[in-house]
Design a protein around this motif. Structure first.
Motif, PDB file in Angstrom:
ATOM      1  N   ARG A  82       0.834  -1.209   0.000  1.00 34.23           N
ATOM      2  CA  ARG A  82       0.000   0.000   0.000  1.00 34.23           C
ATOM      3  C   ARG A  82       0.870   1.261   0.000  1.00 34.23           C
ATOM      4  O   ARG A  82       0.569   2.224  -0.696  1.00 34.23           O
ATOM      5  CB  ARG A  82      -0.908  -0.009   1.230  1.00 34.23           C
ATOM      6  N   ASP A  86       0.533   4.017  -2.817  1.00 36.39           N
ATOM      7  CA  ASP A  86      -0.031   5.332  -2.497  1.00 36.39           C
ATOM      8  C   ASP A  86       0.998   6.447  -2.409  1.00 36.39           C
ATOM      9  O   ASP A  86       0.692   7.596  -2.692  1.00 36.39           O
ATOM     10  CB  ASP A  86      -0.786   5.275  -1.157  1.00 36.39           C
ATOM     11  N   ALA A 827      -3.841   4.740   5.804  1.00 34.00           N
ATOM     12  CA  ALA A 827      -4.257   4.664   4.395  1.00 34.00           C
ATOM     13  C   ALA A 827      -4.947   5.940   3.937  1.00 34.00           C
ATOM     14  O   ALA A 827      -5.044   6.215   2.739  1.00 34.00           O
ATOM     15  CB  ALA A 827      -5.186   3.469   4.190  1.00 34.00           C
TER      16      ALA A 827
END
Length: 835
Positions: A82, A86, A827
């Protein structure tokens, strides 16, 4: 930091808690391990370097363990993936903005948004803007832009979005009597998955949006339920989070751009002489565009990023030529980027002819038409500054092209380039002046222009001698085609015959050769050999070929004065921007031009295709490319505003509500700021002392140095910690559980620092996190979470995030829970402004 020792007697690290904030220290320095490796020395001055090899030729590697665990997916791997997805592109290249910069920029964003809203308000009173075409959107008079639908404009079967209930199908409007009343009023009836809803027309006009999607189909995946709105709320929340990520990404990109400085170009008196070579009297819009670009280059210290939006043949190229002269005469290089070889060659001819009176300015063309030797020679000349102006296709963006002193990038028809090429163009925009030419801007380009993030000059006045193109839309028949071509040939002209696919080009060739024996007809498409394509286009330009059967390779920029009829077959397979560009291939002289758009059978066309064609017919007047692009945005949606991957997020709520949420997010962007805390100040009051197995310690060349490096990596940033962990696993395989616990503690501390959590502690079944974030930031984080378990367990009180667990967990399980919870909160970082 967590203890880090083998699972053997007396090999234990404890936490040092003498003075707050608590930092994890190292004691009991591997007493037993020293006995096993008497001559081993430990260095504490190691500095982490990304990509550092953690092995040496003498180290033993646990290959069996690595093979066994290679395909396993654990929490750290998922988080690393992730982080790479990202943060890889943005965080690795852009510094975190400080609070003063961010506040200044947020103010600028709001001012620019107001400028954009005023432009939209001025377009049409109560309608227009990017949603024009539906005729429903308008300025709401309260600082925002509304895309709510007028219920009376809906037709039975249209899909609509109710802001609170979700997606339904419009049935109709009819009178009904309210309870406790005898007076009938008008109600809007909407069908949902589990029943029919009715609401008064007045209320409907405040709550309903038309449901459009950024692709061909208007049909939603499913209708919402009246009895359960939780699914709809989740979809709306997902869209909101996606929008917030877009806004923050946009802010960071433009802030980074505003921080770039370059000296203004000198005002060169020779520009007047260069401008005098232009054989036409500039239109008022052209004159304004000349002034806009000159000011960008000679009065600003930040790189230019200007869109020149002008219809085909309205003089955009002249604006670019003057910008090129300004930059090149100051000793910099200019690049002219075109989407096709044919257009690049045309630009090269125009630029070469215009600069022919300046022997010191060298112009070069880089294309696949050239031999390998020619290419190498050009690449060398570009590298050493011997070419001042370089014209070409996307090959100019390749890694082999090294510029000596690039100052200006001119992009023609940006919407024709692929995603990768657009990303490369965007990377140039950070440090180089960029001028984009387009008759029909892509939605993202248009959106940025409207909201003031990007400067735009509109050339909407036609040259005095130009006549409008007559557009004919009808079902296909060979008789109509032959009649149209005969009319053009009889008046001494030439014809474009365009089809969507290479496969179908031979069919019209057969019947046209029979209908017009003795007339030169040729085929052109992008998969032909370079020389063959070049020769065909050259012959057509010179008038030797009378009918050119081709794909949309001719869509952009070709200027053939004698071609004044274009036939487009299977028109439903082209996008609106493509059709507008194709139609613009004709009508460049003082003859009346004709565009014949043929479809196979109207019953085969989707509603989207019919709407698109109706918009094209409406925009028959000259200079309407900009208005057409607005219609195109309303019809096609905003799938390309911030990249193709956002299409799914738009689909969650439909285009109109999505865009209104985007404006709302822009106006409240300062409410979503996260202020990080220093890594070393973060306290983790959870006493965990993992012990590493001797076998694993024996495989490590220098355990203490590696631990030092891990701490250094975590202190630097999350990206370095990710790289360290991946490097460790590449060298030694998947770590044992106790080492995983140690790494997780580093990750927890790093993530906590980044999202503004200063302290993490546990008391019985309660986990507490002391934080500086505000409630709206916490709400955005919660909304971003995919885990229901973590989302439902967290509450926000004062300066604390609290979680009440079902039972008191053992320390290691508790750390795992905190790691997973923080990973979920983390996140959301791409959707937050980082101070």
């Amino acid at each position: 930091m967590a203890s880090f020792l083998p699972n053997t007697p007396h090999l234990k690290l404890t936490s040092t808690s003498a003075a707050p904030p608590r930092l994890w220290g190292w004691t009991s320095l591997f007493t037993a391990h020293k006995q096993a490796k008497k001559k081993q020395s430990f260095q504490f001055k190691a500095v982490y370097t990304p990509g550092l090899s953690l092995s040496s030729p003498t180290s033993k590697k646990p290959t069996q363990r690595r093979e066994k665990n290679e395909n396993e997916t654990d929490d750290i791997s998922i988080l690393n993936e992730r982080i790479r997805r990202d943060f890889g592109k943005r965080e690795a290249t852009r510094p975190v903005m400080d609070s003063a910069e961010a506040d200044k920029y947020i103010q600028l964003v709001k001012e620019q948004q107001q400028k954009g809203l005023q432009k939209l308000k001025g377009k049409k009173s109560g309608g227009g803007g990017a949603g024009a075409g539906a005729g429903d959107s308008g300025y709401d008079g309260a600082g925002g832009f509304s895309y709510k639908v007028d219920p009376y404009s809906l037709r039975s079967g249209d899909y609509v979005v109710h802001k609170k209930v979700g997606i339904g199908k419009f049935v109709g409007i009819k009178f009904d009597v309210q309870k406790d009343s005898t007076v009938p009023i008008e109600y809007v009836f909407i069908e949902y998955a589990d029943g029919m809803a009715k609401l008064p027309v007045k209320r409907a006009s405040r709550m309903l949006y038309r449901y459009n999607l950024p692709n061909e189909t208007k049909r939603p995946r499913t209708l919402s339920k009246l009895s359960d709105t939780t699914v709809w709320e989740r979809r709306k929340t997902k869209g909101k989070v996606a929008i917030q990520k877009m806004v923050v990404d946009l802010m960071e990109l433009y802030l980074h751009r505003l921080k770039q400085k370059r000296p203004p170009y000198p005002k060169n008196p020779a520009i007047a002489e260069f401008a005098a070579q232009f054989p036409y009297e500039p239109t008022p819009d052209q004159k304004k565009a000349f002034i806009d670009v000159e000011r960008d280059l000679t009065e600003r210290e930040t790189p230019m990023d200007r869109l020149i939006c002008g219809d085909v043949g309205f003089g955009k190229t002249e604006v670019a030529l003057r910008a090129i002269f300004c930059v090149v005469s100051a000793g910099k290089q200019a690049m002219v980027l075109a989407p096709t070889i044919v257009l690049a060659k045309q630009h090269f001819d125009v630029v070469s002819e215009r600069f022919s009176k300046y022997p010191d300015i060298k112009v070069g063309l880089l294309s696949r038409f050239q031999s390998k030797a020619e290419k190498e020679e050009h690449l060398d000349m570009i590298k050493h500054g011997h070419l001042n102006i370089i014209v070409g296709t996307h090959s100019l963006l390749g890694s082999r092209v090294v510029y000596n002193n690039l100052g200006l990038l001119v992009v023609d028809e940006e919407q024709r380039f692929g995603v990768k090429q657009k990303e490369k163009i965007a990377s140039f925009k950070i440090s180089v002046d960029v001028l984009t030419l387009s008759a029909t801007p892509i939605p993202r380009t248009l959106y940025l222009a409207l909201t003031g993030f990007r400067d735009a000059s509109l050339i909407s006045t036609p040259p005095p001698e130009r006549l409008p193109i007559k557009t004919h839309l009808s079902a296909f028949s060979k008789e109509k085609v032959i009649s149209a071509i005969k009319y053009e040939l009889d008046r001494g002209g030439q014809v474009f015959y365009v089809l969507p696919r290479i496969k179908g080009l031979e069919e019209p060739m057969d019947f046209l050769q029979q209908a017009f024996p003795g007339v030169d007809i040729a085929i052109a498409h992008g998969q032909q050999y370079s020389r063959q394509l070049e020769e065909t286009m050259e012959k057509f330009a010179q008038g030797a070929i009378k009918i050119l059967i081709c794909t949309n390779i001719v869509e952009s920029g070709l200027d053939i004065q004698n071609a004044n009829t274009i036939i487009v077959q299977d028109v439903q397979q082209f996008g609106l921007a493509q059709l507008y560009q194709l139609r613009g291939r004709v009508g460049r002289a003082d003859k009346e031009a004709h565009a014949y758009l043929f479809y196979p059978d109207k019953s085969l066309l989707s509603d989207q295709a019919l709407e698109r064609l109706a918009a094209l017919e409406e925009c028959r007047e000259l200079g309407q490319g900009f208005q057409l692009a607005e219609k195109d945005m309303g019809i096609r949606g905003f799938g390309t505003i911030f990249g193709e991957q956002q299409t799914g997020d738009v689909g969650n709520v439909g285009v109109d509500l999505f865009f209104e949420m985007l404006f709302e997010s822009l106006s409240k962007v300062d409410e979503h700021c996260v202020i990080s805390v220093p890594y070393k100040s973060v306290q983790i009051d959870i006493n965990i002392n993992p012990r590493l197995p001797s076998e694993y310690i024996n495989h490590l060349e220098n355990p203490m140095e590696m631990v030092n490096e891990a701490e250094k990596a975590a202190e630097q940033d999350i990206w370095c910690l990710m790289q360290f962990t991946e490097s460790l696993r590449r060298q030694y395989g998947k770590e044992p559980y106790s080492m995983e616990i140690l790494l997780k503690k580093l990750y927890v501390r790093r993530m906590a620092a980044d999202i503004g959590i200063a302290k993490i502690y546990a008391s019985g079944k309660m986990v507490g996190m002391k934080t500086n974030m505000n409630k709206k930031v916490f709400k955005m984080m919660i909304d971003s979470m995919t885990s229901e378990v973590h989302r439902n367990s967290l509450t926000f009180e004062g300066d604390q995030i609290k979680a009440e667990l079902l039972l008191e967990l053992p320390r290691e399980q508790l750390l795992n829970w905190i790691f997973q919870c923080l990973a979920e909160l983390y996140a959301s970082l791409p959707a937050l402004i980082k101070y």
